[in-house]
Design a protein around this motif. Structure first.
Motif, PDB file in Angstrom:
ATOM      1  N   GLY A  91       1.444  -1.570  -0.149  1.00  0.00           N
ATOM      2  CA  GLY A  91      -0.036   0.482   0.053  1.00  0.00           C
ATOM      3  C   GLY A  91       1.073   1.110  -0.047  1.00  0.00           C
ATOM      4  O   GLY A  91       2.314   1.322  -0.195  1.00  0.00           O
ATOM      5  N   PRO A  92       0.507   2.337   0.417  1.00  0.00           N
ATOM      6  CA  PRO A  92       0.623   3.771   0.218  1.00  0.00           C
ATOM      7  C   PRO A  92       2.075   3.746   1.192  1.00  0.00           C
ATOM      8  O   PRO A  92       1.646   3.665   2.657  1.00  0.00           O
ATOM      9  CB  PRO A  92      -0.215   4.873   0.091  1.00  0.00           C
ATOM     10  N   ALA A  93       3.084   4.582   1.325  1.00  0.00           N
ATOM     11  CA  ALA A  93       3.480   4.950   2.226  1.00  0.00           C
ATOM     12  C   ALA A  93       4.435   6.578   2.034  1.00  0.00           C
ATOM     13  O   ALA A  93       3.817   7.552   0.942  1.00  0.00           O
ATOM     14  CB  ALA A  93       5.510   4.491   2.000  1.00  0.00           C
ATOM     15  N   ARG A  94       4.747   6.723   3.547  1.00  0.00           N
ATOM     16  CA  ARG A  94       4.730   8.343   3.958  1.00  0.00           C
ATOM     17  C   ARG A  94       5.964   8.639   3.183  1.00  0.00           C
ATOM     18  O   ARG A  94       6.388   7.747   3.821  1.00  0.00           O
ATOM     19  CB  ARG A  94       4.362   8.496   5.473  1.00  0.00           C
ATOM     20  N   HIS A  95       6.416   9.843   3.412  1.00  0.00           N
ATOM     21  CA  HIS A  95       7.910  10.259   3.203  1.00  0.00           C
ATOM     22  C   HIS A  95       8.005   9.801   4.428  1.00  0.00           C
ATOM     23  O   HIS A  95       8.082  10.211   5.561  1.00  0.00           O
ATOM     24  CB  HIS A  95       7.744  11.412   2.673  1.00  0.00           C
ATOM     25  N   PRO A  96       9.628   9.673   3.828  1.00  0.00           N
ATOM     26  CA  PRO A  96      10.237   9.578   5.265  1.00  0.00           C
ATOM     27  C   PRO A  96      10.525  10.522   7.257  1.00  0.00           C
ATOM     28  O   PRO A  96       9.777   9.407   8.058  1.00  0.00           O
ATOM     29  CB  PRO A  96      11.580   9.020   4.675  1.00  0.00           C
ATOM     30  N   LEU A  97       9.890  11.123   5.862  1.00  0.00           N
ATOM     31  CA  LEU A  97      10.808  13.149   7.472  1.00  0.00           C
ATOM     32  C   LEU A  97       8.766  12.743   7.962  1.00  0.00           C
ATOM     33  O   LEU A  97       8.821  12.727   9.090  1.00  0.00           O
ATOM     34  CB  LEU A  97      10.743  13.854   6.762  1.00  0.00           C
ATOM     35  N   ALA A  98       8.417  12.381   7.104  1.00  0.00           N
ATOM     36  CA  ALA A  98       6.268  12.928   7.907  1.00  0.00           C
ATOM     37  C   ALA A  98       6.121  11.366   9.262  1.00  0.00           C
ATOM     38  O   ALA A  98       6.418  10.780   9.509  1.00  0.00           O
ATOM     39  CB  ALA A  98       6.048  12.328   6.405  1.00  0.00           C
ATOM     40  N   ALA A  99       7.354  10.021   8.411  1.00  0.00           N
ATOM     41  CA  ALA A  99       7.199   8.554   9.220  1.00  0.00           C
ATOM     42  C   ALA A  99       7.774   9.261  10.560  1.00  0.00           C
ATOM     43  O   ALA A  99       7.486   8.152  11.653  1.00  0.00           O
ATOM     44  CB  ALA A  99       7.853   7.904   8.589  1.00  0.00           C
ATOM     45  N   ALA A 100       9.005  10.127  10.341  1.00  0.00           N
ATOM     46  CA  ALA A 100       9.856  10.022  11.665  1.00  0.00           C
ATOM     47  C   ALA A 100       9.488  11.411  12.449  1.00  0.00           C
ATOM     48  O   ALA A 100       9.557  10.576  13.876  1.00  0.00           O
ATOM     49  CB  ALA A 100      11.407  10.459  11.220  1.00  0.00           C
ATOM     50  N   ALA A 101       8.515  11.859  11.563  1.00  0.00           N
ATOM     51  CA  ALA A 101       7.473  12.765  12.677  1.00  0.00           C
ATOM     52  C   ALA A 101       6.616  11.956  13.538  1.00  0.00           C
ATOM     53  O   ALA A 101       6.761  11.931  15.407  1.00  0.00           O
ATOM     54  CB  ALA A 101       6.720  13.736  12.396  1.00  0.00           C
ATOM     55  N   LEU A 102       6.019  11.139  12.739  1.00  0.00           N
ATOM     56  CA  LEU A 102       4.822  10.099  13.887  1.00  0.00           C
ATOM     57  C   LEU A 102       5.814   9.300  14.723  1.00  0.00           C
ATOM     58  O   LEU A 102       5.380   9.096  15.716  1.00  0.00           O
ATOM     59  CB  LEU A 102       4.284   9.454  12.557  1.00  0.00           C
ATOM     60  N   LEU A 103       6.575   8.568  14.415  1.00  0.00           N
ATOM     61  CA  LEU A 103       7.733   7.843  15.510  1.00  0.00           C
ATOM     62  C   LEU A 103       7.946   8.359  16.528  1.00  0.00           C
ATOM     63  O   LEU A 103       7.697   8.072  17.944  1.00  0.00           O
ATOM     64  CB  LEU A 103       8.410   7.594  14.586  1.00  0.00           C
ATOM     65  N   LEU A 104       8.184  10.258  16.380  1.00  0.00           N
ATOM     66  CA  LEU A 104       8.514  10.432  17.603  1.00  0.00           C
ATOM     67  C   LEU A 104       7.429  11.250  18.056  1.00  0.00           C
ATOM     68  O   LEU A 104       6.948  10.567  19.458  1.00  0.00           O
ATOM     69  CB  LEU A 104       9.238  11.908  17.785  1.00  0.00           C
ATOM     70  N   THR A 105       6.476  11.472  17.780  1.00  0.00           N
ATOM     71  CA  THR A 105       4.954  12.061  18.948  1.00  0.00           C
ATOM     72  C   THR A 105       4.687  10.525  18.974  1.00  0.00           C
ATOM     73  O   THR A 105       3.855  10.206  19.825  1.00  0.00           O
ATOM     74  CB  THR A 105       3.911  12.075  17.291  1.00  0.00           C
ATOM     75  N   GLY A 106       4.459   9.718  18.113  1.00  0.00           N
ATOM     76  CA  GLY A 106       3.496   8.316  18.665  1.00  0.00           C
ATOM     77  C   GLY A 106       5.024   7.255  20.409  1.00  0.00           C
ATOM     78  O   GLY A 106       4.124   7.008  21.640  1.00  0.00           O
ATOM     79  N   CYS A 107       6.186   7.898  20.519  1.00  0.00           N
ATOM     80  CA  CYS A 107       7.106   6.909  21.613  1.00  0.00           C
ATOM     81  C   CYS A 107       6.657   8.656  22.214  1.00  0.00           C
ATOM     82  O   CYS A 107       6.286   7.855  23.634  1.00  0.00           O
ATOM     83  CB  CYS A 107       8.346   7.431  20.878  1.00  0.00           C
ATOM     84  N   ALA A 108       7.205   9.685  21.996  1.00  0.00           N
ATOM     85  CA  ALA A 108       5.886  10.886  23.103  1.00  0.00           C
ATOM     86  C   ALA A 108       4.715  10.296  23.723  1.00  0.00           C
ATOM     87  O   ALA A 108       5.041  10.174  24.899  1.00  0.00           O
ATOM     88  CB  ALA A 108       6.224  12.222  22.202  1.00  0.00           C
TER      89      ALA A 108
END
Length: 283
Positions: free
Chosen positions: A20-37
């Protein structure tokens, strides 16, 4: 192989590939940080949550668990009737096991005391959070420890607690029928005369143009897959939906014997009816 820790044939290379569709790595990195927070917020706030009453604490857990899933960019769809407190001492909540996402997903619907292997107590961040949340830690890799684990779950159910178990004993990718439900936790439900509440978990991603959603391999956390790799796959997967279907409870004493009760719960979770649209759908 042990009673509590069966081996799944699913592997990261064969089952956990992203479609399926993929996010841009920068957007994914932001989500990863948000999720961990969001997870860290739960760790820091857990001691304060203990000061609340049971109803307020359960509501807070639901809100936090939902927020964790959404923070990783995953949509949530809950179908079926809301799981009210069932008559009797307690409720054994059982679900198929696909991902680490299953834990907050179940908590967003039916928060309770998770049954987990004792190793998790020593995990950074998640270990203290699990302990504060009342997780029942058991030594699942030793057959000799099995009777004590059953007694632990029986005692919690007898005190009126809601206990959450993934009776497959291991994660499966969610594309097949999954693993066999192990009967041990169902013995605890029988001993405590507790009802069983089955849940069906699926992870979906947009299919090819013109088609409907398809199972999402990106959510699977199987085999020797590192947690960091799984977190990154989830963050990169655009359009990922976590779906949990609340099924009809199995009343206490309605099925004789733990093996028959385990088979009944497994067939209920795996049945096609679990995948049909329900009257109530929440996003």
């Amino acid at each position: 192989m042990s009673v509590w820790l069966p081996v799944s044939p699913c592997t990261p290379a064969g089952c956990a590939t992203r479609t399926g569709p993929a996010r841009h790595p920068l957007a994914a990195a932001a989500l990863l940080l948000t999720g961990c927070a969001a997870v860290l917020t739960g760790v820091l706030g857990a001691p304060l949550a203990l000061l609340l009453g049971p109803a307020a604490r359960a509501g807070l857990v639901r809100t936090w668990a939902y927020a964790v899933i959404r923070a990783f960019g995953v949509r949530v769809r809950i179908t079926g009737p809301p799981p009210r407190r069932l008559p009797g001492p307690g409720t054994l909540v059982v679900a198929n096991h696909v991902s680490w996402l299953d834990i907050p997903l179940v908590a967003a619907v039916a928060p309770g005391r998770m049954l987990a292997k004792s190793d998790i107590r020593h995990w950074p961040l998640l270990g203290p959070l699990a302990a504060f949340g009342g997780t029942l830690f058991v030594e699942r890799d030793r057959l000799r420890a099995l009777p004590a684990a059953v007694r632990t779950v029986t005692g919690a159910l007898g005190r009126g607690d809601r206990v959450i178990v993934f009776p497959e004993g291991s994660t499966w990718c969610g594309r097949g029928s999954g693993g066999r439900f192990r009967p041990a936790p169902f013995q605890a439900a029988i001993d405590a005369r507790a009802a069983v509440l089955p849940l069906r978990i699926r992870y979906l991603t947009p299919g090819p143009a013109g088609g409907g959603p398809v199972p999402a391999g990106a959510a699977a956390f199987v085999g020797d897959d590192p947690l960091t790799a799984s977190l990154w796959r989830v963050a990169r997967a655009a359009g990922l939906t976590a779906e949990i279907h609340v099924l009809a409870p199995i009343p206490a004493g309605s099925v004789p014997g733990r093996r028959a009760l385990a088979a009944r719960a497994q067939s209920t979770v795996a049945s096609d009816s679990a995948n049909r649209p329900a009257a109530s759908v929440h996003h």
